[in-house]
Design a protein around this motif. Structure first.
Motif, PDB file in Angstrom:
ATOM      1  N   ASP A 148       0.806  -1.225   0.000  1.00 33.30           N
ATOM      2  CA  ASP A 148       0.000   0.000   0.000  1.00 33.30           C
ATOM      3  C   ASP A 148       0.841   1.279   0.000  1.00 33.30           C
ATOM      4  O   ASP A 148       0.301   2.370   0.159  1.00 33.30           O
ATOM      5  CB  ASP A 148      -0.941   0.006   1.211  1.00 33.30           C
ATOM      6  CG  ASP A 148      -1.985  -1.095   1.129  1.00 33.30           C
ATOM      7  OD1 ASP A 148      -2.327  -1.503   0.007  1.00 33.30           O
ATOM      8  OD2 ASP A 148      -2.446  -1.552   2.196  1.00 33.30           O
ATOM      9  N   MET A 149       2.156   1.118  -0.165  1.00 25.16           N
ATOM     10  CA  MET A 149       3.062   2.278  -0.203  1.00 25.16           C
ATOM     11  C   MET A 149       3.831   2.270  -1.526  1.00 25.16           C
ATOM     12  O   MET A 149       4.991   1.864  -1.578  1.00 25.16           O
ATOM     13  CB  MET A 149       4.026   2.233   0.993  1.00 25.16           C
ATOM     14  CG  MET A 149       3.337   2.371   2.320  1.00 25.16           C
ATOM     15  SD  MET A 149       4.485   2.505   3.710  1.00 25.16           S
ATOM     16  CE  MET A 149       5.014   0.808   3.876  1.00 25.16           C
ATOM     17  N   PRO A 150       3.207   2.721  -2.613  1.00 26.26           N
ATOM     18  CA  PRO A 150       3.817   2.599  -3.940  1.00 26.26           C
ATOM     19  C   PRO A 150       5.132   3.361  -4.115  1.00 26.26           C
ATOM     20  O   PRO A 150       5.979   2.946  -4.907  1.00 26.26           O
ATOM     21  CB  PRO A 150       2.737   3.134  -4.883  1.00 26.26           C
ATOM     22  CG  PRO A 150       1.818   3.941  -4.027  1.00 26.26           C
ATOM     23  CD  PRO A 150       1.887   3.349  -2.666  1.00 26.26           C
ATOM     24  N   ARG A 151       5.334   4.442  -3.377  1.00 31.86           N
ATOM     25  CA  ARG A 151       6.589   5.196  -3.544  1.00 31.86           C
ATOM     26  C   ARG A 151       7.789   4.455  -2.964  1.00 31.86           C
ATOM     27  O   ARG A 151       8.926   4.809  -3.251  1.00 31.86           O
ATOM     28  CB  ARG A 151       6.467   6.577  -2.896  1.00 31.86           C
ATOM     29  CG  ARG A 151       5.479   7.476  -3.627  1.00 31.86           C
ATOM     30  CD  ARG A 151       5.412   8.855  -3.013  1.00 31.86           C
ATOM     31  NE  ARG A 151       4.802   8.787  -1.688  1.00 31.86           N
ATOM     32  CZ  ARG A 151       5.134   9.557  -0.662  1.00 31.86           C
ATOM     33  NH1 ARG A 151       6.059  10.476  -0.802  1.00 31.86           N
ATOM     34  NH2 ARG A 151       4.525   9.428   0.499  1.00 31.86           N
ATOM     35  N   VAL A 152       7.571   3.423  -2.191  1.00 31.44           N
ATOM     36  CA  VAL A 152       8.644   2.636  -1.581  1.00 31.44           C
ATOM     37  C   VAL A 152       9.009   1.429  -2.444  1.00 31.44           C
ATOM     38  O   VAL A 152      10.110   0.899  -2.352  1.00 31.44           O
ATOM     39  CB  VAL A 152       8.217   2.171  -0.159  1.00 31.44           C
ATOM     40  CG1 VAL A 152       9.265   1.303   0.490  1.00 31.44           C
ATOM     41  CG2 VAL A 152       7.903   3.362   0.722  1.00 31.44           C
ATOM     42  N   HIS A 153       8.125   1.015  -3.325  1.00 34.96           N
ATOM     43  CA  HIS A 153       8.287  -0.226  -4.086  1.00 34.96           C
ATOM     44  C   HIS A 153       9.623  -0.322  -4.813  1.00 34.96           C
ATOM     45  O   HIS A 153      10.241  -1.391  -4.819  1.00 34.96           O
ATOM     46  CB  HIS A 153       7.153  -0.408  -5.084  1.00 34.96           C
ATOM     47  CG  HIS A 153       5.843  -0.696  -4.426  1.00 34.96           C
ATOM     48  ND1 HIS A 153       4.685  -0.877  -5.149  1.00 34.96           N
ATOM     49  CD2 HIS A 153       5.470  -0.824  -3.120  1.00 34.96           C
ATOM     50  CE1 HIS A 153       3.687  -1.110  -4.317  1.00 34.96           C
ATOM     51  NE2 HIS A 153       4.135  -1.075  -3.082  1.00 34.96           N
TER      52      HIS A 153
END
Length: 157
Positions: A22-27
């Motif tokens: 749920d944290m796309p900027r971390v992917h």
């Protein structure tokens, strides 16, 4: 979404787990998108009478070691004191130099998930590395010939 000032004033508490998915900027920083971050957000009034949010995060983040290129389960433990301010103009130079707290604009609709994602990104190392590991292929001995030895060989020819 929370009303940040009301949350702090009423000493509310929000706790749970947020999936890495749920944290796309971390992917892009992860070796795999798995696991979750345990978070606890607590509202309070600080010693100086200022509204604050205390954010605590705990998890292991699957990163890639930049030395050996293997998986590194980075332990992430964050405790941030975020003091709510109406505007940046309210901050003095002394406030900005105080490393014990950070400042956050007071919002009627503060996105808690985005706040957690921001804190995770800020807490990650720029160059993740194991405490001790070797370079890939480090076990192979490669003999590099000295440039002077090459020149010496040319002068004998």
């Amino acid at each position: 979404m929370i009303d940040s000032l009301a949350f702090a004033r009423d000493a509310r508490r929000l706790e749970g787990d947020l999936a890495m998915a749920d944290m796309p900027r971390v992917h892009d920083l992860l070796t795999e998108v798995s696991g979750s971050v345990h978070y606890r957000l607590t509202g309070r009034i600080g010693a100086l009478g200022k509204s604050q949010l205390l954010l605590q995060l705990d998890c292991f983040v699957p990163l890639r070691c930049q030395r050996c290129m293997e998986r590194l389960d980075f332990p992430l433990h964050v405790e941030s004191v975020l003091e709510l301010v109406e505007s940046e103009a309210d901050l003095t130079q002394e406030d900005l130099e105080d490393d014990s707290r950070d400042f956050l604009p007071a919002e009627k609709k503060l996105d808690v998930l985005a706040l957690i994602e921001d804190e995770v990104i800020l807490a990650l190392p720029v160059v993740p590395r194991h405490d001790s590991c070797s370079l890939p292929g480090g076990g192979e001995k490669s003999v590099k010939e000295s440039p002077f030895a090459v020149l010496a060989g040319l002068s004998k020819a």
